[in-house]
Design a protein around this motif. Structure first.
Motif, PDB file in Angstrom:
ATOM      1  N   VAL A 147     -59.548  67.343   7.826  1.00 32.54           N
ATOM      2  CA  VAL A 147     -59.408  66.818   9.177  1.00 32.54           C
ATOM      3  C   VAL A 147     -59.067  67.982  10.097  1.00 32.54           C
ATOM      4  O   VAL A 147     -58.236  68.823   9.764  1.00 32.54           O
ATOM      5  N   GLU A 148     -59.727  67.995  11.246  1.00 36.00           N
ATOM      6  CA  GLU A 148     -59.506  69.072  12.206  1.00 36.00           C
ATOM      7  C   GLU A 148     -59.205  68.482  13.583  1.00 36.00           C
ATOM      8  O   GLU A 148     -59.824  67.506  13.997  1.00 36.00           O
ATOM      9  N   VAL A 149     -58.241  69.075  14.264  1.00 42.95           N
ATOM     10  CA  VAL A 149     -57.899  68.681  15.632  1.00 42.95           C
ATOM     11  C   VAL A 149     -58.497  69.713  16.582  1.00 42.95           C
ATOM     12  O   VAL A 149     -58.307  70.912  16.399  1.00 42.95           O
ATOM     13  N   THR A 150     -59.226  69.216  17.577  1.00 41.82           N
ATOM     14  CA  THR A 150     -59.819  70.089  18.600  1.00 41.82           C
ATOM     15  C   THR A 150     -59.613  69.445  19.967  1.00 41.82           C
ATOM     16  O   THR A 150     -59.161  68.303  20.068  1.00 41.82           O
ATOM     17  N   ASP A 151     -59.970  70.154  20.987  1.00 37.76           N
ATOM     18  CA  ASP A 151     -59.939  69.645  22.364  1.00 37.76           C
ATOM     19  C   ASP A 151     -58.599  69.004  22.704  1.00 37.76           C
ATOM     20  O   ASP A 151     -58.542  67.928  23.292  1.00 37.76           O
ATOM     21  N   GLN A 152     -57.530  69.674  22.354  1.00 36.07           N
ATOM     22  CA  GLN A 152     -56.191  69.143  22.609  1.00 36.07           C
ATOM     23  C   GLN A 152     -55.670  69.659  23.952  1.00 36.07           C
ATOM     24  O   GLN A 152     -55.729  70.857  24.225  1.00 36.07           O
ATOM     25  N   TYR A 153     -55.191  68.726  24.792  1.00 33.90           N
ATOM     26  CA  TYR A 153     -54.592  69.128  26.064  1.00 33.90           C
ATOM     27  C   TYR A 153     -53.584  68.079  26.518  1.00 33.90           C
ATOM     28  O   TYR A 153     -53.589  66.950  26.050  1.00 33.90           O
ATOM     29  N   GLN A 154     -52.705  68.499  27.419  1.00 30.39           N
ATOM     30  CA  GLN A 154     -51.646  67.642  27.952  1.00 30.39           C
ATOM     31  C   GLN A 154     -51.989  67.251  29.389  1.00 30.39           C
ATOM     32  O   GLN A 154     -52.510  68.065  30.153  1.00 30.39           O
ATOM     33  N   ARG A 155     -51.672  66.022  29.720  1.00 29.04           N
ATOM     34  CA  ARG A 155     -51.767  65.569  31.095  1.00 29.04           C
ATOM     35  C   ARG A 155     -50.632  64.579  31.320  1.00 29.04           C
ATOM     36  O   ARG A 155     -50.555  63.582  30.600  1.00 29.04           O
ATOM     37  N   HIS A 156     -49.763  64.899  32.243  1.00 29.92           N
ATOM     38  CA  HIS A 156     -48.550  64.121  32.485  1.00 29.92           C
ATOM     39  C   HIS A 156     -47.730  64.107  31.191  1.00 29.92           C
ATOM     40  O   HIS A 156     -47.451  65.157  30.636  1.00 29.92           O
ATOM     41  N   ASN A 157     -47.366  62.947  30.690  1.00 24.29           N
ATOM     42  CA  ASN A 157     -46.571  62.869  29.463  1.00 24.29           C
ATOM     43  C   ASN A 157     -47.427  62.562  28.234  1.00 24.29           C
ATOM     44  O   ASN A 157     -46.888  62.212  27.188  1.00 24.29           O
ATOM     45  N   LEU A 158     -48.725  62.670  28.358  1.00 21.72           N
ATOM     46  CA  LEU A 158     -49.625  62.284  27.266  1.00 21.72           C
ATOM     47  C   LEU A 158     -50.372  63.486  26.709  1.00 21.72           C
ATOM     48  O   LEU A 158     -50.637  64.459  27.403  1.00 21.72           O
ATOM     49  N   THR A 159     -50.719  63.364  25.448  1.00 21.70           N
ATOM     50  CA  THR A 159     -51.557  64.355  24.778  1.00 21.70           C
ATOM     51  C   THR A 159     -52.913  63.718  24.516  1.00 21.70           C
ATOM     52  O   THR A 159     -52.994  62.585  24.027  1.00 21.70           O
ATOM     53  N   PHE A 160     -53.965  64.433  24.845  1.00 19.57           N
ATOM     54  CA  PHE A 160     -55.331  63.985  24.578  1.00 19.57           C
ATOM     55  C   PHE A 160     -55.896  64.926  23.516  1.00 19.57           C
ATOM     56  O   PHE A 160     -55.707  66.142  23.599  1.00 19.57           O
ATOM     57  N   MET A 161     -56.575  64.349  22.532  1.00 20.60           N
ATOM     58  CA  MET A 161     -57.116  65.203  21.479  1.00 20.60           C
ATOM     59  C   MET A 161     -58.304  64.533  20.794  1.00 20.60           C
ATOM     60  O   MET A 161     -58.490  63.325  20.865  1.00 20.60           O
ATOM     61  N   LYS A 162     -59.060  65.374  20.134  1.00 24.32           N
ATOM     62  CA  LYS A 162     -60.159  64.913  19.297  1.00 24.32           C
ATOM     63  C   LYS A 162     -59.781  65.254  17.865  1.00 24.32           C
ATOM     64  O   LYS A 162     -59.416  66.392  17.556  1.00 24.32           O
ATOM     65  N   GLN A 163     -59.819  64.253  17.007  1.00 25.52           N
ATOM     66  CA  GLN A 163     -59.503  64.449  15.586  1.00 25.52           C
ATOM     67  C   GLN A 163     -60.758  64.097  14.791  1.00 25.52           C
ATOM     68  O   GLN A 163     -61.287  62.994  14.939  1.00 25.52           O
ATOM     69  N   THR A 164     -61.236  65.033  13.985  1.00 27.21           N
ATOM     70  CA  THR A 164     -62.491  64.820  13.253  1.00 27.21           C
ATOM     71  C   THR A 164     -62.267  64.920  11.755  1.00 27.21           C
ATOM     72  O   THR A 164     -61.692  65.894  11.265  1.00 27.21           O
ATOM     73  N   LEU A 165     -62.738  63.905  11.059  1.00 27.60           N
ATOM     74  CA  LEU A 165     -62.737  63.873   9.599  1.00 27.60           C
ATOM     75  C   LEU A 165     -64.098  64.370   9.131  1.00 27.60           C
ATOM     76  O   LEU A 165     -65.131  63.846   9.567  1.00 27.60           O
ATOM     77  N   PHE A 166     -64.102  65.387   8.276  1.00 30.58           N
ATOM     78  CA  PHE A 166     -65.336  65.909   7.692  1.00 30.58           C
ATOM     79  C   PHE A 166     -65.316  65.622   6.198  1.00 30.58           C
ATOM     80  O   PHE A 166     -64.292  65.842   5.538  1.00 30.58           O
ATOM     81  N   LEU A 167     -66.442  65.161   5.655  1.00 32.71           N
ATOM     82  CA  LEU A 167     -66.583  64.993   4.205  1.00 32.71           C
ATOM     83  C   LEU A 167     -67.807  65.762   3.741  1.00 32.71           C
ATOM     84  O   LEU A 167     -68.894  65.618   4.314  1.00 32.71           O
ATOM     85  N   PHE A 168     -67.591  66.580   2.724  1.00 33.17           N
ATOM     86  CA  PHE A 168     -68.641  67.425   2.161  1.00 33.17           C
ATOM     87  C   PHE A 168     -68.890  67.023   0.717  1.00 33.17           C
ATOM     88  O   PHE A 168     -67.962  66.642  -0.012  1.00 33.17           O
ATOM     89  N   ASN A 169     -70.139  67.160   0.250  1.00 29.34           N
ATOM     90  CA  ASN A 169     -70.426  66.880  -1.156  1.00 29.34           C
ATOM     91  C   ASN A 169     -70.073  68.106  -1.997  1.00 29.34           C
ATOM     92  O   ASN A 169     -69.621  69.128  -1.482  1.00 29.34           O
ATOM     93  N   ARG A 170     -70.307  68.010  -3.299  1.00 27.83           N
ATOM     94  CA  ARG A 170     -69.913  69.114  -4.195  1.00 27.83           C
ATOM     95  C   ARG A 170     -70.688  70.404  -3.938  1.00 27.83           C
ATOM     96  O   ARG A 170     -70.251  71.474  -4.320  1.00 27.83           O
ATOM     97  N   ASP A 171     -71.845  70.297  -3.262  1.00 30.99           N
ATOM     98  CA  ASP A 171     -72.626  71.488  -2.910  1.00 30.99           C
ATOM     99  C   ASP A 171     -72.191  72.086  -1.578  1.00 30.99           C
ATOM    100  O   ASP A 171     -72.775  73.060  -1.107  1.00 30.99           O
ATOM    101  N   GLY A 172     -71.190  71.476  -0.958  1.00 28.92           N
ATOM    102  CA  GLY A 172     -70.693  71.977   0.322  1.00 28.92           C
ATOM    103  C   GLY A 172     -71.477  71.497   1.528  1.00 28.92           C
ATOM    104  O   GLY A 172     -71.251  71.961   2.640  1.00 28.92           O
ATOM    105  N   LYS A 173     -72.400  70.559   1.325  1.00 28.99           N
ATOM    106  CA  LYS A 173     -73.187  70.037   2.442  1.00 28.99           C
ATOM    107  C   LYS A 173     -72.409  68.936   3.150  1.00 28.99           C
ATOM    108  O   LYS A 173     -71.825  68.059   2.517  1.00 28.99           O
ATOM    109  N   LEU A 174     -72.438  68.987   4.476  1.00 29.20           N
ATOM    110  CA  LEU A 174     -71.746  67.985   5.277  1.00 29.20           C
ATOM    111  C   LEU A 174     -72.424  66.629   5.118  1.00 29.20           C
ATOM    112  O   LEU A 174     -73.626  66.494   5.334  1.00 29.20           O
ATOM    113  N   CYS A 175     -71.650  65.625   4.723  1.00 28.92           N
ATOM    114  CA  CYS A 175     -72.170  64.269   4.544  1.00 28.92           C
ATOM    115  C   CYS A 175     -71.757  63.334   5.666  1.00 28.92           C
ATOM    116  O   CYS A 175     -72.492  62.415   6.010  1.00 28.92           O
TER     117      CYS A 175
END
Length: 131
Positions: A90-118
């Motif tokens: 899981v990776e967090v990107t595009d994180q920023y603050q505005r007022h008292n809130l945090t906005f972020m993008k959280q992405t789950l990546f799953l790869f097969n045994r060959d390392g290919k993104l599924c």
């Protein structure tokens, strides 16, 4: 920020619970034999099911309340099947603050045994903070 890789194996019971929960009666999810009748190697995972991988993952960050799930997008790059080993991160990107809130993008990546993104599960979140 990024988690460590974690191995995940989805099994038939996971698929059965998921399709029952969402009300999907497609026979390809009922048995390997039925899946093979439709041209699959074995029971495939429903397209959005990999998002349940979060229940096996520990993130080194904590999301603070309130947590608002603004939008979600699931992208299946390759067909996924039960009893196969996948590596999840899981990776967090595009994180920023505005007022008292945090906005972020959280992405789950799953790869097969060959390392290919599924699978990519992209969640846009608004939250009280991140620690």
């Amino acid at each position: 920020m990024k988690t460590k890789e974690h191995e995940i194996i989805f099994n038939k019971d996971d698929v059965q619970q998921f399709v029952q929960l969402i009300g999907d009666r497609n026979p390809i999810y009922q048995s390997s034999e039925r899946a093979k009748d439709y041209g699959f190697e074995t029971i495939p995972l429903p397209p959005t099911m990999p998002m349940i991988a979060y229940k096996w993952l520990e993130t080194p960050w904590e999301l603070k309340q309130p947590i608002i799930h603004r939008k979600q997008k699931c992208i299946q790059h390759q067909r996924m099947y039960i009893e196969e080993i996948y590596k999840a991160v899981v990776e967090v990107t595009d994180q920023y603050q505005r007022h008292n809130l945090t906005f972020m993008k959280q992405t789950l990546f799953l790869f097969n045994r060959d390392g290919k993104l599924c699978f990519e599960g992209i969640s846009d979140l608004t939250l009280g903070g991140l620690s």
